[in-house]
Design a protein around this motif. Structure first.
Motif, PDB file in Angstrom:
ATOM      1  N   VAL A 175       0.570  -1.505   0.071  1.00 12.40           N
ATOM      2  CA  VAL A 175       0.181  -0.112  -0.206  1.00 12.40           C
ATOM      3  C   VAL A 175       0.557   0.828   0.192  1.00 12.40           C
ATOM      4  O   VAL A 175       1.804   1.399   0.834  1.00 12.40           O
ATOM      5  N   LEU A 176       0.169   2.606   0.082  1.00  7.07           N
ATOM      6  CA  LEU A 176       1.100   3.379  -0.225  1.00  7.07           C
ATOM      7  C   LEU A 176       0.450   4.242   1.176  1.00  7.07           C
ATOM      8  O   LEU A 176      -0.740   4.646   1.242  1.00  7.07           O
ATOM      9  N   VAL A 177       1.448   4.671   1.626  1.00  2.00           N
ATOM     10  CA  VAL A 177       0.827   5.123   2.841  1.00  2.00           C
ATOM     11  C   VAL A 177       1.817   6.901   2.744  1.00  2.00           C
ATOM     12  O   VAL A 177       2.928   7.073   3.054  1.00  2.00           O
ATOM     13  N   GLY A 178       1.486   7.699   2.753  1.00  2.00           N
ATOM     14  CA  GLY A 178       2.000   9.203   1.947  1.00  2.00           C
ATOM     15  C   GLY A 178       2.434   8.630   0.247  1.00  2.00           C
ATOM     16  O   GLY A 178       2.132   8.744   0.030  1.00  2.00           O
ATOM     17  N   ASP A 179       3.955   8.932   0.491  1.00  2.00           N
ATOM     18  CA  ASP A 179       4.883   8.958  -0.462  1.00  2.00           C
ATOM     19  C   ASP A 179       5.165   7.563  -0.365  1.00  2.00           C
ATOM     20  O   ASP A 179       6.370   7.196  -1.404  1.00  2.00           O
ATOM     21  N   ILE A 185       3.024  -1.814   3.915  1.00  2.00           N
ATOM     22  CA  ILE A 185       2.310  -3.633   3.900  1.00  2.00           C
ATOM     23  C   ILE A 185       1.549  -3.502   5.439  1.00  2.00           C
ATOM     24  O   ILE A 185       2.296  -3.526   6.863  1.00  2.00           O
ATOM     25  N   VAL A 186       0.389  -4.114   5.230  1.00  2.00           N
ATOM     26  CA  VAL A 186      -0.392  -3.794   6.310  1.00  2.00           C
ATOM     27  C   VAL A 186      -0.232  -5.910   6.404  1.00  2.00           C
ATOM     28  O   VAL A 186      -0.622  -6.692   6.416  1.00  2.00           O
ATOM     29  N   LEU A 187       0.799  -5.332   8.114  1.00  2.00           N
ATOM     30  CA  LEU A 187       0.813  -6.659   8.782  1.00  2.00           C
ATOM     31  C   LEU A 187       0.095  -7.326  10.347  1.00  2.00           C
ATOM     32  O   LEU A 187       0.697  -6.208  11.003  1.00  2.00           O
ATOM     33  N   ASP A 188      -1.440  -7.662   9.647  1.00  2.00           N
ATOM     34  CA  ASP A 188      -1.209  -8.074  11.881  1.00  2.00           C
ATOM     35  C   ASP A 188      -2.192  -6.484  12.287  1.00  2.00           C
ATOM     36  O   ASP A 188      -1.690  -5.886  12.951  1.00  2.00           O
ATOM     37  N   VAL A 242       3.358  -1.210   7.837  1.00  2.00           N
ATOM     38  CA  VAL A 242       4.904  -1.654   7.788  1.00  2.00           C
ATOM     39  C   VAL A 242       5.720  -0.749   6.731  1.00  2.00           C
ATOM     40  O   VAL A 242       5.423  -1.675   5.661  1.00  2.00           O
ATOM     41  N   PRO A 243       6.420  -0.039   7.031  1.00  2.00           N
ATOM     42  CA  PRO A 243       7.380   0.347   5.843  1.00  2.00           C
ATOM     43  C   PRO A 243       8.492  -0.034   5.117  1.00  2.00           C
ATOM     44  O   PRO A 243       8.203  -1.719   5.758  1.00  2.00           O
ATOM     45  N   VAL A 244       8.174  -0.924   3.816  1.00  2.00           N
ATOM     46  CA  VAL A 244       9.039  -1.362   2.932  1.00  2.00           C
ATOM     47  C   VAL A 244      10.098  -1.247   2.207  1.00  2.00           C
ATOM     48  O   VAL A 244       9.613   0.346   1.425  1.00  2.00           O
TER      49      VAL A 244
END
Lengths: 727, 121
Positions: free
Chosen positions: A478-482, A486-489, A493-495
């Motif tokens: 997913v994109l959070v801001g720029d 990844i969404v885990l539990d 979590v930034p990738v």
């Protein structure tokens, strides 16, 4: 020709210490078996021996204290003076007094004066059989350090000087050594078998030469048959060798193990001394001291445990009056417990004090500007408790830089989690007490290591820093801001691509520039290694998983030890050196990458502005470098007057100031700023080369938020403290 | 002259021995009353005993009494951490009773000199 007593002093101290240890052990035994004559006899004898030797060496105060102690023990043994908890505590106090006198000799000084109050109490115990001197041991009734003669009490007026020591040598039982030698014998014979394989190989080479001649006849059966056999034999031998080496390594490690007693044994006295210096009567009950750990761990466990004990005595246990009002016993109890726990050891430091007030923590977090009141309320209890491990988060009025490495509980957590690869957890119940539970591995020498490939390099992770391994389709991101995440539990979590983060060159074969360098696996999707440090997680995209193995992690040589990114090296089967990456450093780099983006995106206004005031150019520039590297906008001022002027021209988010400066010193500057509406709650940090209690107190009085000593100053503690204050 | 020093505390034994050696004696150490009785039964070259009072097993006093009971009349000096007068009174047969103290150098030396003088025919 004269008898030289000095010659015997060191011996005396050493042996007296051993007697003190025996007396302490004996007194602990009396609690459960008060009438144990044999035990009483042994304690009595130790006191007697100390008395005798001390007399011969003219250590009058020691001899007298031991004499009074001996008298009470004698009365218990011969005249039916009954053991009571009060009497037990009095005896303990006497032993502590004795120990302090003995340590006084050790530190080169005179043993110190006789503790008259203590001796009077011991005499009183004799004349009041069974009762014990009630009022004498209620600490409020006597000066707080009456039980601490000599150097200890005089140290600073604060807590006594304490610490644990471990020896440079290890005693190994003969049985263990025999086992090791037996195993080595097997390694030698295993080696002989390998030598045999070498001869086999020569034989095969000769066969091959012959077979080449016979090749015309089309007969190579002999060769392939012996090659197969050779392969089989070699495999067996290598497996056998591997088992042997593992066992040998294990045995050798066991020899380096030390009992936790190394750290635990001095805890009871330490706790009593600390308690007394604070006007509290505190008992420490130790169990599990026989459990063994690698001495690498033991050596480094001392400081955090002392800190936790100190913390429990200082903040956990209430003062006697409060305790009595709450219907608790007047003396507090701290339990220091160790137990085996799923392949590791759990150590618990628990007190029966007031418990941690979650409400106070939340308020403190808001007051420090770490979060808004709403955010603080929204925190779960565990999250709130975890705040006490934040650098600079203290419920005390001022932050003091204790060891130069960090600030209080933060240092404890860093040591346990980062250095010792363990974990720490808090359990607390209001009014009942608080427990800190540490989990530690038995040894740091061998660790599960995960080897991965990224950007054409093989890199390693210590397995306990890896939370998950995932292969996910690229569209799960997913994109959070720029930023990718990844969404885990339920957690975002930034990738990041590991190769990108480490600035590794892209492998040439990858033609298409992937948004995440590395990670685009031919099998489809992304291969993610999720590393975790405390509550922070980071997903790193890698090209391939290479191997997972128990390996010996070697530390970096001293000249490279400053490299935070690499926590150690392992040697692979192909004799390649592989760097073990530190998850902490990777997280910090990821955070840094975030900061690097911020000024560009949000513009100058988004950066926090700091005013740095120091009359030394060097210091100013260093502080500026450090702070700018961490994304702060820095303005410099050359002295107090210049600083004050700049501060009033424009509102800064924080002020760092030297103490000793021409024109206007740091204290006056702080006081002046605090008087100004705009700087009422702005963090002000005093940075000084003087570490004096009175300076610290003055810092509090004028309203500074932190006091950092230059000599012990490192980048981490400055930035951590600042970050804690700024949120 | 050879002297047997009896003390369960090796530090005290060595300090006592050091005092004796400074005074020109040759000191031999025994770590208990039992050990002392054993050495004394086999080694006639030991001419004097300096023993601690308070020891596990048999005390210095019991050691003295055992020696006399088996007809061993070698001079016996008892050392004690406590008041020596009381001990002396309880066992008048003792040649001397000296308090273990920092001035042991002079007190023990004097006591031994007195004992030896009294024994001299």
């Amino acid at each position: 020709m004269a008898f030289d007593a000095k010659r015997f002093t060191a011996r005396f101290v050493e042996e007296a210490r051993e007697h003190i240890r025996r007396i302490e052990e004996g007194l602990a035994g009396l609690k459960t078996a008060p009438a144990d004559q044999e035990n009483l006899n042994a304690i009595f004898r130790s006191a007697h021996t100390v008395k005798g030797s001390a007399r011969m060496l003219k250590f009058v105060s020691i001899s007298q204290t031991a004499h009074h102690l001996e008298d009470v023990l004698g009365a218990m043994r011969d005249q039916g003076l009954a053991y009571s908890p009060e009497l037990g505590r009095l005896l303990t106090r006497a032993v502590d007094g004795l120990a302090a006198l003995i340590e006084g000799i050790e530190s080169g000084a005179d043993p110190g004066d006789l503790d008259q109050v203590l001796c009077a109490d011991l005499v009183a115990a004799l004349s009041a059989p069974g009762a014990g001197p009630q009022e004498a041991i209620v600490p409020a009734a006597s000066p707080p350090d009456s039980g601490l003669p000599g150097k200890l009490a005089a140290a600073s007026g604060t807590a006594p000087e304490v610490g644990f020591r471990s020896p440079d040598t290890v005693r190994v039982s003969l049985a263990k050594l025999d086992e090791l030698i037996k195993l080595l014998g097997e390694v030698v014979s295993s080696h002989a078998r390998l030598r045999q394989r070498l001869q086999d190989l020569h034989q095969i080479e000769r066969l091959r030469a012959r077979d080449l001649e016979l090749l015309a006849a089309g007969d190579d059966v002999a060769l392939s048959g012996s090659l197969r056999k050779f392969g089989r034999d070699l495999k067996d031998d290598v497996l056998a060798q591997e088992l042997l080496m593992e066992e040998l390594h294990g045995k050798a490690l066991v020899m380096r193990m030390l009992a936790l007693g190394m750290v635990f044994d001095s805890a009871p006295r330490l706790v009593r001394d600390l308690g007394r210096s604070l006007g509290k009567e505190v008992e420490c009950v130790v169990s599990g001291a026989e459990i063994e750990l690698d001495r690498q761990l033991i050596d480094r466990l001392g400081d955090p445990i002392v800190h936790l004990l100190r913390n429990a005595v200082d903040h956990g246990i209430e003062d006697p009056a409060t305790r009595q009002r709450l219907g608790k016993p007047g003396y507090g109890t701290i339990r220091l417990t160790a137990r085996q726990d799923a392949g590791g050891v759990a150590i618990e430091v628990g007190d029966d004090g007031a418990g941690v007030s979650l409400e106070a923590i939340r308020q403190q977090a808001v007051r420090k500007g770490l979060m808004t009141a709403d955010q603080a309320t929204a925190l779960s209890d565990d999250q709130a408790l975890d705040l006490i491990f934040r650098p600079g988060f203290s419920t005390q009025p001022i932050i003091t830089d204790i060891s130069g490495r960090g600030v209080g509980m933060d240092a404890v957590k860093r040591c346990i989690v980062d250095d010792l690869q363990g974990s720490i957890r808090i359990e607390t119940e209001p009014g009942k007490g608080t427990s800190f539970i540490l989990r530690l591995p038995l040894s740091l020498a061998v660790m599960r290591v995960l080897l991965v490939e990224a950007g054409g390099e093989i890199l390693g992770f210590a397995a306990q820093q890896v939370a998950h391994l995932l292969r996910v389709p690229a569209d799960r991101l997913v994109l959070v801001g720029d930023r990718k995440a990844i969404v885990l539990d339920n957690e975002i979590v930034p990738v990041l691509g590991l190769a990108t983060l480490l600035s590794l060159p892209e492998p040439g074969r990858r033609l298409q520039a992937s948004p995440l360098a590395g990670g685009a696996h031919p099998g489809g999707g992304l291969l993610l290694v999720i590393v975790q440090v405390r509550n922070e997680k980071l997903a790193l995209a890698v090209d391939a998983l290479v191997d997972e193995h128990d390996m010996v992690i070697k530390p970096l040589p001293p000249h490279l030890a400053g490299m935070a990114l690499v926590s150690g090296m392992v040697v692979t089967g192909q004799k390649h050196l592989v760097s073990i990456l530190s998850a902490q450093a990777l997280l910090a780099m990821a955070g840094q990458a975030r900061l690097d983006v911020r000024p560009g995106g949000a513009g100058e206004t988004g950066r926090l502005s700091i005013l740095v005031i120091d009359d030394s150019w060097n210091t100013r520039e260093i502080e500026k470098d450090v702070l700018e590297a961490h994304g702060y906008d820095v303005t410099l001022a050359e002295d107090g007057r210049d600083g004050l002027q700049k501060a009033l021209e424009r509102q800064f988010d924080a002020v760092l100031t030297d103490v000793e400066m021409p024109h206007l010193d740091g204290f006056t500057l702080t006081a002046t700023l605090r008087a100004d509406e705009r700087y009422r709650s702005t963090p002000i940090l005093l940075i000084t080369s003087r570490q004096k209690e009175e300076d610290k107190r003055r810092g509090i009085e004028v309203g500074a938020d932190a006091y950092i000593v230059k000599g012990e100053f490192d980048q981490g503690s400055l930035v951590d403290t600042l970050r804690a204050l700024l949120g | 002259m050879r002297v047997l020093v009896v003390d369960d505390d090796p530090l005290a034994a060595e300090m006592t021995a050091a005092v004796l050696e400074d005074a020109g004696f040759e000191a031999v150490q025994a770590e208990s009353g039992t050990a002392a009785l054993e050495v004394l039964s086999t080694d006639p070259s030991l001419e004097l005993v300096v023993s601690d009072m308070n020891m596990p097993g048999i005390s210095g006093l019991q050691c003295f009494q055992a020696l006399r009971a088996r007809g061993d009349e070698r001079p016996f000096v008892l050392l004690s951490g406590d008041d020596p007068q009381a001990l002396r009174a309880s066992e008048p047969g003792l040649d001397a009773c000296v308090r273990k103290d920092f001035d042991l150098e002079s007190t023990l030396g004097q006591a031994i000199a007195d004992v030896l003088a009294a024994r001299r025919p």
